[in-house]
Write a protein that holds these residues in place. Structure first.
Motif, PDB file in Angstrom:
ATOM      1  N   ALA A   2       0.802  -1.228   0.000  1.00 56.53           N
ATOM      2  CA  ALA A   2       0.000   0.000   0.000  1.00 56.53           C
ATOM      3  C   ALA A   2       0.832   1.274   0.000  1.00 56.53           C
TER       4      ALA A   2
ATOM      5  N   SER B  77     -10.289  -1.282  -1.442  1.00 56.09           N
ATOM      6  CA  SER B  77      -9.818  -0.405  -2.498  1.00 56.09           C
ATOM      7  C   SER B  77      -9.184   0.821  -1.850  1.00 56.09           C
ATOM      8  N   THR B  78      -9.021   1.878  -2.576  1.00 57.18           N
ATOM      9  CA  THR B  78      -8.204   2.987  -2.098  1.00 57.18           C
ATOM     10  C   THR B  78      -8.675   4.318  -2.650  1.00 57.18           C
ATOM     11  N   SER B  79      -8.349   5.378  -1.937  1.00 58.84           N
ATOM     12  CA  SER B  79      -8.603   6.726  -2.451  1.00 58.84           C
ATOM     13  C   SER B  79      -7.778   7.008  -3.695  1.00 58.84           C
ATOM     14  N   GLU B  80      -6.742   6.203  -3.937  1.00 61.45           N
ATOM     15  CA  GLU B  80      -5.909   6.414  -5.117  1.00 61.45           C
ATOM     16  C   GLU B  80      -6.672   6.162  -6.421  1.00 61.45           C
TER      17      GLU B  80
ATOM     18  N   TYR C 161      -0.382   0.528  -8.819  1.00 64.94           N
ATOM     19  CA  TYR C 161      -1.287   0.481  -7.661  1.00 64.94           C
ATOM     20  C   TYR C 161      -2.648   1.088  -8.004  1.00 64.94           C
ATOM     21  N   ASP C 162      -2.625   2.318  -8.566  1.00 63.66           N
ATOM     22  CA  ASP C 162      -3.883   3.023  -8.840  1.00 63.66           C
ATOM     23  C   ASP C 162      -4.766   2.237  -9.803  1.00 63.66           C
TER      24      ASP C 162
ATOM     25  N   LYS D  79      -5.960  -1.269  -8.481  1.00 65.01           N
ATOM     26  CA  LYS D  79      -7.126  -1.192  -7.600  1.00 65.01           C
ATOM     27  C   LYS D  79      -8.393  -0.842  -8.396  1.00 65.01           C
TER      28      LYS D  79
ATOM     29  N   ARG E 163     -13.353   2.234  -0.249  1.00 66.62           N
ATOM     30  CA  ARG E 163     -12.260   3.083  -0.724  1.00 66.62           C
ATOM     31  C   ARG E 163     -11.609   3.734   0.493  1.00 66.62           C
TER      32      ARG E 163
ATOM     33  N   ASN F  30      -6.060   7.690   3.616  1.00 62.22           N
ATOM     34  CA  ASN F  30      -4.857   7.558   4.451  1.00 62.22           C
ATOM     35  C   ASN F  30      -5.152   7.089   5.867  1.00 62.22           C
TER      36      ASN F  30
END
Length: 318
Positions: free
Chosen positions: A83, A121-124, A151-152, A155, A177, A180
């Motif tokens: 991450a 998932s991620t904010s990215e 990564y972006d 995801k 999502r 941080n």
């Protein structure tokens, strides 16, 4: 078909020896469930789960999610993936494979055994956002060929797979999502801003700020995040997400550095370095959906969370 019995569940957590995964496992065990921790220990560490050995409800399985896994479980939390930029850029092809092949394998497992499955998932996925704050309806502004793309886009593809399995197979999915997150058990050399600043402050090294430090982030303490993930898994089957989970309080990187220096009473000086390619200028979640759907909002103040994290790193660095 899902197994039918009492409320005690058998739960798989991939990436369970990582920072976030290990805290999630602690919460699931505290709620009376059995947990299988799956991790290949690329970025996770046995240190994060050593306190669980001997617990009859806990099982550790060293396994890479890019290969199929055959277990009987009621729920799956798919957290497996490096991450931090330092770790996911170390082997970008493997990072993409972990996101994409890992998602395919966990979705296939969920389909076989009839379990519910949650994708971390991620904010990215929002990239360098053109709207602020970011809502779940925003499609993002992502460079598909940059150094962060493994990564972006990995995801983003994982989210695509989850929703295609939901549409095609009516699989019970949840997509979170994550913005941080910080707290005890972060890797001291993961390159993330909170761990970087704390380690530099505690060792008296210069605190490295990229750009002028005016880019913003929103920092969510790990206890709030795992509570959100757990609540999201327990929402009605009809609700899939995606759902933002994070702390909407926004701080500049410079403000964070000054807080860390103050809380550690450090003599470290600030050093400014060039901004990395594709580094987002702003990051702030709109958590209206999480609040309305499940009554979730962060509870831990940044200073309290930083003090807890500082205490952890003081012990680690001895």
């Amino acid at each position: 078909m899902p197994r039918v019995y009492d409320s005690r569940k058998r739960i798989l957590v991939t990436g369970g020896a990582g920072f976030l995964g290990s805290h999630l496992i602690d919460r699931l065990l505290a709620h009376g469930h059995e947990v299988i921790c799956c991790d290949n220990l690329f970025t996770g560490t046995k240190r994060n789960i050593e306190h669980l050995h001997g617990n009859p409800a806990f099982e550790f399985l060293r396994h890479d999610v890019t290969f199929p896994l055959y277990v009987e479980v009621d729920e799956i939390y798919n957290l497996a993936c490096p991450a931090s930029p330092i770790h996911y850029q170390h082997d970008p092809v493997q990072t993409t494979k972990t996101s994409v092949h890992g998602a395919i394998n966990m979705l296939g497992l969920a389909k076989r055994v009839g379990s519910k499955v949650l994708q971390a998932s991620t904010s990215e996925v929002y990239g360098d956002p053109a709207i602020h704050p970011q809502t779940e309806q925003y499609w993002g502004n992502v460079n598909p060929i940059g150094p962060r793309s493994c990564y972006d886009e990995g995801k983003r593809c994982a989210e695509t797979l989850f929703f295609d399995y939901w549409r095609q197979n009516r699989l019970r999915i949840k997509v979170a999502r994550i913005f941080n997150t910080y707290g005890p058990r972060m890797h001291p050399n993961d390159g993330r801003v909170v761990s970087n600043f704390i380690v530099q402050a505690l060792t008296g090294e210069p605190i490295t700020i990229f750009g002028e430090g005016q880019q913003t982030r929103s920092f969510c303490f790990v206890a709030d995040m795992v509570r959100g993930l757990h609540q999201l898994m327990d929402t009605a089957d009809e609700f899939t997400g995606p759902m933002n989970l994070g702390n909407p309080r926004e701080f500049t990187i410079l403000e964070l550095a000054e807080r860390v220096i103050s809380l550690t009473a450090s003599s470290s000086k600030l050093v400014f370095l060039p901004l990395p390619e594709d580094d987002p200028r702003q990051r702030q979640p709109d958590i209206g959906l999480a609040t309305s759907e499940m009554g979730w909002s962060p509870e831990v103040d940044l200073d309290d969370g930083l003090l807890s994290t500082i205490s952890y790193f003081k012990e680690r660095l001895q």
